[in-house]
Design an enzyme around this catalytic site. Structure first.
Site, short mmCIF file in Angstrom:
data_model
loop_
_atom_site.label_atom_id
_atom_site.label_comp_id
_atom_site.label_asym_id
_atom_site.label_seq_id
_atom_site.Cartn_x
_atom_site.Cartn_y
_atom_site.Cartn_z
N PHE B 11 0.84 -1.20 0.00
CA PHE B 11 0.00 0.00 0.00
C PHE B 11 0.87 1.25 0.00
O PHE B 11 0.71 2.15 0.80
CB PHE B 11 -0.93 -0.03 1.22
N VAL B 148 5.46 -2.80 -17.00
CA VAL B 148 6.27 -2.21 -18.07
C VAL B 148 5.63 -0.92 -18.54
O VAL B 148 4.49 -0.91 -19.00
CB VAL B 148 6.41 -3.16 -19.28
N GLY B 203 12.65 14.39 -7.20
CA GLY B 203 12.02 13.10 -6.91
C GLY B 203 11.85 12.22 -8.14
O GLY B 203 11.14 11.22 -8.11
N LYS B 221 12.40 -4.72 -17.63
CA LYS B 221 11.19 -4.54 -18.42
C LYS B 221 11.32 -5.23 -19.78
O LYS B 221 10.36 -5.80 -20.30
CB LYS B 221 10.91 -3.05 -18.59
N GLY B 313 4.20 6.92 -12.00
CA GLY B 313 3.20 7.77 -11.33
C GLY B 313 2.08 6.90 -10.82
O GLY B 313 1.68 5.95 -11.50
N1 LIG Z 1 6.08 4.06 -8.61
C1 LIG Z 1 5.81 3.86 -9.90
O1 LIG Z 1 5.55 4.81 -10.65
C2 LIG Z 1 5.78 2.46 -10.45
C3 LIG Z 1 5.47 2.27 -11.81
C4 LIG Z 1 5.39 0.96 -12.32
C5 LIG Z 1 5.65 -0.11 -11.47
N2 LIG Z 1 5.98 0.10 -10.15
C6 LIG Z 1 6.18 -1.06 -9.27
O2 LIG Z 1 5.07 -1.17 -8.41
C7 LIG Z 1 5.47 -1.68 -7.14
C8 LIG Z 1 5.07 -0.72 -6.05
O3 LIG Z 1 5.71 0.52 -6.26
P1 LIG Z 1 5.51 1.73 -5.28
O4 LIG Z 1 6.08 2.92 -5.96
O5 LIG Z 1 4.13 1.75 -4.82
O6 LIG Z 1 6.48 1.30 -4.08
P2 LIG Z 1 6.37 1.77 -2.55
O7 LIG Z 1 5.78 3.13 -2.49
O8 LIG Z 1 7.68 1.51 -1.95
O9 LIG Z 1 5.29 0.76 -1.94
C9 LIG Z 1 5.56 -0.56 -1.61
C10 LIG Z 1 4.52 -1.03 -0.63
O10 LIG Z 1 4.73 -2.40 -0.35
C11 LIG Z 1 4.64 -2.56 1.05
N3 LIG Z 1 5.33 -3.76 1.52
C12 LIG Z 1 6.65 -3.97 1.71
N4 LIG Z 1 6.87 -5.21 2.18
C13 LIG Z 1 5.66 -5.79 2.29
C14 LIG Z 1 5.21 -7.05 2.77
N5 LIG Z 1 6.08 -7.98 3.18
N6 LIG Z 1 3.88 -7.31 2.74
C15 LIG Z 1 2.99 -6.39 2.34
N7 LIG Z 1 3.36 -5.17 1.90
C16 LIG Z 1 4.67 -4.88 1.89
C17 LIG Z 1 5.20 -1.29 1.63
O11 LIG Z 1 4.81 -1.16 2.98
P3 LIG Z 1 5.11 0.15 3.84
O12 LIG Z 1 4.15 1.20 3.30
O13 LIG Z 1 4.76 -0.26 5.23
O14 LIG Z 1 6.54 0.50 3.63
C18 LIG Z 1 4.56 -0.29 0.70
O15 LIG Z 1 3.28 0.00 1.11
C19 LIG Z 1 6.97 -1.89 -7.21
O16 LIG Z 1 7.21 -3.23 -7.51
C20 LIG Z 1 7.37 -0.97 -8.36
O17 LIG Z 1 8.53 -1.44 -9.01
C21 LIG Z 1 6.04 1.37 -9.64
#
Ligand SMILES: NC(=O)c1ccc[n+]([C@@H]2O[C@H](COP(=O)([O-])OP(=O)(O)OC[C@H]3O[C@@H](n4cnc5c(N)ncnc54)[C@H](OP(=O)(O)O)[C@@H]3O)[C@@H](O)[C@H]2O)c1
Lengths: 167, 332
Positions: B11, B148, B203, B221, B313
């Protein structure tokens, strides 16, 4: 004008000299000689490919002199560069003797460095170069790039190729 | 009305984006005959769950205010195993060394016959073949458009819209951070270091940018695209990778004078997988700037098709997750 010429030599000593003599007499500049030692024509002669730079008006005389020396001229054609590529090199381009690399490509006869831009921002900083290479065909272009690739790997240069060119 | 009980595991930025989009699109989903009921939400500290549906708006507020959504000391993994539901939305952090908790979550989901929609690249990069097998054996759906290119549609575009076309090759810009850095270096005639610092401030680049700038993210990817669209079972080790750290402003300028921009391009073809800085003609469809992503697919019948869009995003990525969800449940 750049000419590629296929000639045939008899399998007796001294033939190569007979072929080269007319070139200097006609002020043609020899760029490459590809000698097929193993190959024989049905006439039992040895095929040789020349690439040379000459003035168009000297070409007929050159052919006549070769024939007079007993050298068979099978084919004469203008060498056209049909393929062209730009390559960016980044690293310590200068210290690595860029001229050597250019010479090696030019000496192939089928490819030529037609343009070079260089930028050297400072002694310790990496320089950048853009090299444009022309070649007679796709295969030849790849061979010229292979030379560049070899040098880049040895001198730790980053080579940036256009999309669509096999890396 | 078909009810889809779903969990959101992870989350962070994306998980919360999904929650917001589900709230925003509730009526629209209903109009498609879909009632999406989120029965569990988990982050690293724990979870909240309710078989009748959790209150997503409250989850968002709680996460913002307390730093966690958790009301119970239950892990996402346990919930996947124990709680009855149809779909796991997996948005935990990407880990390309072990697959991380994401890999365990996906395995557990398939073991218990659930469908998975994810944005997490790690498990897909490491264990694509295994996960596809597990999904197939369980009769589960497995979708990962969001992994991707964020909002940029590529996997579903090729597999659905362009179905029937053999894919001959794909190349594109799959990392917005690298694209931003190279675009700005050219604009400002500034060094890689200076623009990297700027990107961190904004950022756009992470505090440890190596994953992006060394080309690793692009390579991951590319592996996913190769597997999903080329039918390969490639992993990260099959990719030849060069990043952008050596690119100079001079090189960018010289390239420009000769009609090119330099972009970090990922390319997959029958000859292999490669990530490297490449010269792209200024007028070429791949020459997009800023943080945009772009991909060009060379297909047998349709020729070259190019798509571009925002590669990252929360809302953009959630949009890809939403489209996966809809395409799973609308069709069956
Ligand atoms: N950001 C982007 O624009 C983007 C785009 C495409 C793909 N992605 C991919 O999407 C995924 C999420 O990205 P994000 O940006 O949302 O990352 P993030 O903000 O770091 O969120 C990761 C979430 O996973 C939670 N988490 C960690 N360990 C866990 C566990 N053992 N069980 C349950 N939840 C756990 C974290 O908990 P806490 O909140 O407690 O730390 C956090 O809520 C990643 O794999 C990323 O590569 C991201």
């Amino acid at each position: 004008m750049r000419i590629s010429m296929d000639i045939e030599l008899k399998d007796v000593p001294g033939q190569m000299l007979l072929a080269l003599q007319p070139l200097s007499e006609c002020r043609a500049n020899l760029i490459t000689v590809v000698h097929h030692h193993q190959k024989r024509t049905p006439r039992n002669t040895m095929p040789v490919q020349l690439v040379l730079e000459t003035r168009p008006e000297n070409l007929e005389l050159l052919k006549a002199r070769l024939e007079a020396n007993g050298i068979r001229v099978v084919r004469v054609g203008e060498q056209r560069f049909r393929e062209s590529v730009s390559v960016v090199l980044i690293g310590h381009v200068i210290h690595t003797g860029i001229q050597d690399t250019i010479d090696r490509i030019d000496k192939t006869g089928f490819a030529e460095v037609v343009d070079l831009s260089l930028s050297m921002p400072g002694i310790e900083k990496p320089s950048s170069a853009l090299i444009k290479i022309d070649a007679v065909g796709k295969e030849e272009l790849q061979k010229a790039l292979a030379i560049l690739r070899e040098v880049s790997a040895k001198k730790d240069l980053l080579m940036v190729l256009p999309i669509g060119i096999q890396a | 009305m078909k009810t889809i009980r779903t969990s959101i595991i992870g989350f962070g930025a994306i998980g919360q984006g999904v929650a917001e989009v589900l709230l925003l699109k509730k009526e629209y989903l209903r109009s498609l005959g879909l009632e999406v009921r989120v029965v569990a939400v988990a982050d690293s500290k724990g979870a909240t769950f309710n078989p009748n549906g959790v209150d997503l708006a409250k989850c968002l507020v709680r996460k913002r205010e307390t730093g966690t959504v958790a009301l119970e000391k239950l892990s996402g993994l346990e919930l996947i195993k124990r709680l009855d539901h149809e779909l796991v939305i997996e948005t935990t952090p990407t880990n390309i060394e072990t697959g991380g908790v994401g890999l365990q979550n996906m395995r557990a989901a398939f073991e218990t016959g659930k469908d998975v929609v994810t944005s997490n690249k790690g498990p897909l990069t490491l264990k694509y073949g295994e996960l596809q097998e597990a999904a197939k054996a369980a009769g589960s759906k497995f979708r990962f458009e969001a992994s991707v290119g964020g909002a940029m549609p590529i996997i579903n575009l090729v597999n659905e819209v362009l179905a029937g076309n053999e894919v001959k090759g794909i190349k594109g810009i799959l990392n917005g951070t690298c694209n931003y850095i190279l675009s700005r270096m050219l604009e400002e005639k500034a060094s890689y270091k200076d623009i990297l610092a700027e990107s961190m401030e904004l950022g756009i680049a992470e505090t440890d940018p190596s994953y992006d700038v060394e080309g690793i993210d692009t390579a991951c990817k590319l592996v996913i695209l190769a597997n999903a669209l080329f039918g390969l079972d490639a992993t990260y080790n099959d990719v030849e990778v060069t990043g952008i750290t050596k690119i100079t402003p001079d090189a960018l300028e010289m390239a420009q004078e000769n009609g090119y921009v330099i972009k970090l391009i990922g390319e997959v073809s029958r000859k292999g997988l490669q990530v490297a800085p490449r010269l792209v003609p200024i007028k070429h469809p791949l020459a997009v700037g800023g943080t945009l992503n772009v991909a060009s697919v060379d297909t047998e019948l349709a020729g070259e098709i190019t798509v571009t869009g925002k590669g990252a995003g929360p809302i953009e990525t959630a949009s890809a997750i939403l489209s996966d969800l809809i395409s799973i449940y609308r069709e069956c």
